[in-house]
Design a protein around this motif. Structure first.
Motif, PDB file in Angstrom:
ATOM      1  N   PRO A 185       0.797  -1.233   0.000  1.00 25.33           N
ATOM      2  CA  PRO A 185       0.000   0.000   0.000  1.00 25.33           C
ATOM      3  C   PRO A 185       0.830   1.282   0.000  1.00 25.33           C
ATOM      4  N   PHE A 198      -7.755   8.369   0.396  1.00 24.18           N
ATOM      5  CA  PHE A 198      -7.233   8.309   1.759  1.00 24.18           C
ATOM      6  C   PHE A 198      -6.812   9.693   2.243  1.00 24.18           C
ATOM      7  N   GLN A 201      -2.695   5.288   2.410  1.00 20.57           N
ATOM      8  CA  GLN A 201      -3.510   4.263   3.058  1.00 20.57           C
ATOM      9  C   GLN A 201      -3.015   3.998   4.477  1.00 20.57           C
ATOM     10  N   ASP A 230      -3.850   7.071   6.783  1.00 24.35           N
ATOM     11  CA  ASP A 230      -5.305   7.140   6.922  1.00 24.35           C
ATOM     12  C   ASP A 230      -5.795   6.042   7.862  1.00 24.35           C
ATOM     13  N   ASN A 231      -5.384   4.802   7.602  1.00 20.11           N
ATOM     14  CA  ASN A 231      -5.835   3.672   8.410  1.00 20.11           C
ATOM     15  C   ASN A 231      -5.366   3.787   9.856  1.00 20.11           C
ATOM     16  N   ASN A 236     -12.196   1.190   1.091  1.00 23.31           N
ATOM     17  CA  ASN A 236     -11.172   1.931   0.340  1.00 23.31           C
ATOM     18  C   ASN A 236      -9.861   1.151   0.312  1.00 23.31           C
ATOM     19  N   SER A 237      -9.638   0.356   1.354  1.00 24.30           N
ATOM     20  CA  SER A 237      -8.421  -0.465   1.440  1.00 24.30           C
ATOM     21  C   SER A 237      -8.657  -1.789   0.713  1.00 24.30           C
ATOM     22  N   SER A 296      -5.323  -1.472   8.342  1.00 23.89           N
ATOM     23  CA  SER A 296      -6.675  -1.444   7.771  1.00 23.89           C
ATOM     24  C   SER A 296      -7.684  -2.084   8.712  1.00 23.89           C
TER      25      SER A 296
END
Length: 341
Positions: free
Chosen positions: A114, A122, A127, A130-131, A210-211, A218
């Protein structure tokens, strides 16, 4: 390890296991497989969740008299321990397998990492960031709040049937401990299928999806409403005759255990000859195809019974595509109907 002894890799580098997913052997009448099933059922993940629940009970959870009143002191302490535990567990796997890439792409379902693929969906186009932020500043606080409420209910004796003591109900509580993963599978299937309805998916569940290529961070990256539905599983212990230690085991199975479906690797090479099965494949297929495997990995095979099961085989691919075509045809037929008809 040579991952090609256990699966195959396509031209894009994506790895697929040779063995297809199977629902629990007692549903298939394969009683000779029960020994292997029970070993995987207990070790290492459920044993880990029970061990952490016991450690919390001894070293983290305050006295009953303290928990009778909700205060910032013990609530924030529980949050700090939860956050620290998630950081260590999720962060260790992220560090060794995604940052240092100690086993490169061996056993990795999606060969891409990712961090190499920024996207506007994101926060900060990352990613991982964001996660991480959604997990720590939304997910873990909600998880802790649910735990605090449940511990407050225990301390004050609030329960539909009454909290049970181990010395009085040890046989049932042992059985309930073994049933916790089944409770999780049923609850998760129901709420997961619900938030895949078009409106709820658009406004809530799409955040998690989104992931498409999930990684450890995630696991708890969700919309706050989904967090409430997901961690709401713990509230079943106000209805089921239970004990707070079993409740904490269930809490850790959904908190720490969210990692399992998002590891991204089929096996983690702890040493060169010591792999740990991640049990991630069923949920990875869900992230890949979206409308399959709403539950877990077939302990309670609701996906199989309702026609959503994907075992990773080409036959399952064809069945899935046929279902998608039928769904598309039904939508076209509804659109073709005019008000006059």
């Amino acid at each position: 390890m040579d991952d090609l002894k256990f699966g195959s890799r396509d031209k894009r580098g994506n790895w697929t296991p040779s063995a297809t997913l199977q629902i629990a052997p007692f549903w298939r009448g394969k009683w000779s497989q029960m020994g292997h099933f029970l070993k995987d059922y207990l070790w290492p993940w459920n044993a880990f969740h029970m061990a952490t629940a016991l450690l919390y009970w001894v070293f983290v959870i305050p006295d009953v008299e303290v928990m009778k009143t909700i205060s910032w002191g013990w609530a924030l302490y529980l949050f700090a321990v939860n956050a620290g535990g998630i950081f260590v567990l999720y962060g260790a796997i992220e560090l060794f397998f995604y940052v240092k890439r100690r086993q490169e792409t061996r056993f990795k379902y999606n060969a891409k990492f990712p961090s190499e693929h920024p996207s506007d969906v994101f926060w900060f186009k990352s990613q991982n960031l964001d996660n991480f932020l959604r997990s720590f500043f939304v997910g873990i606080p909600i998880w802790t709040a649910v735990e605090v409420m449940m511990l407050w209910c225990f301390a004050n004796g609030y329960h539909v049937f009454g909290w049970l003591e181990w010395q009085d109900s040890w046989a049932w509580l042992i059985a309930l401990t073994f049933l916790v993963p089944a409770i999780h599978e049923i609850h998760f299937f129901c709420i997961h299928r619900l938030i895949h309805t078009p409106t709820l998916y658009k406004w809530i569940h799409s955040v998690h999806h989104n992931s498409i290529n999930p990684s450890p961070w995630s696991s708890l990256s969700m919309h706050p409403v989904e967090h409430l539905l997901y961690f709401g599983e713990i509230v079943w212990h106000l209805i089921i005759p239970s004990n707070p230690i079993v409740m904490m085991f269930n809490s850790h199975a959904v908190g720490y255990g969210a990692l399992n479906g998002h590891i991204g690797f089929d096996k983690l090479e702890i040493t060169e000859n010591t792999p740990i099965d991640s049990h991630a494949y069923a949920h990875y297929l869900h992230h890949k195809y979206f409308e399959v495997n709403y539950g877990a990995d077939g302990l309670v095979p609701l996906d199989k019974w309702f026609g959503y099961w994907h075992d990773g085989s080409k036959e399952a691919d064809e069945q899935m595509k046929a279902r998608f075509r039928q769904k598309k045809d039904r939508m076209k037929a509804r659109q073709a109907v005019t008000p006059a008809e």
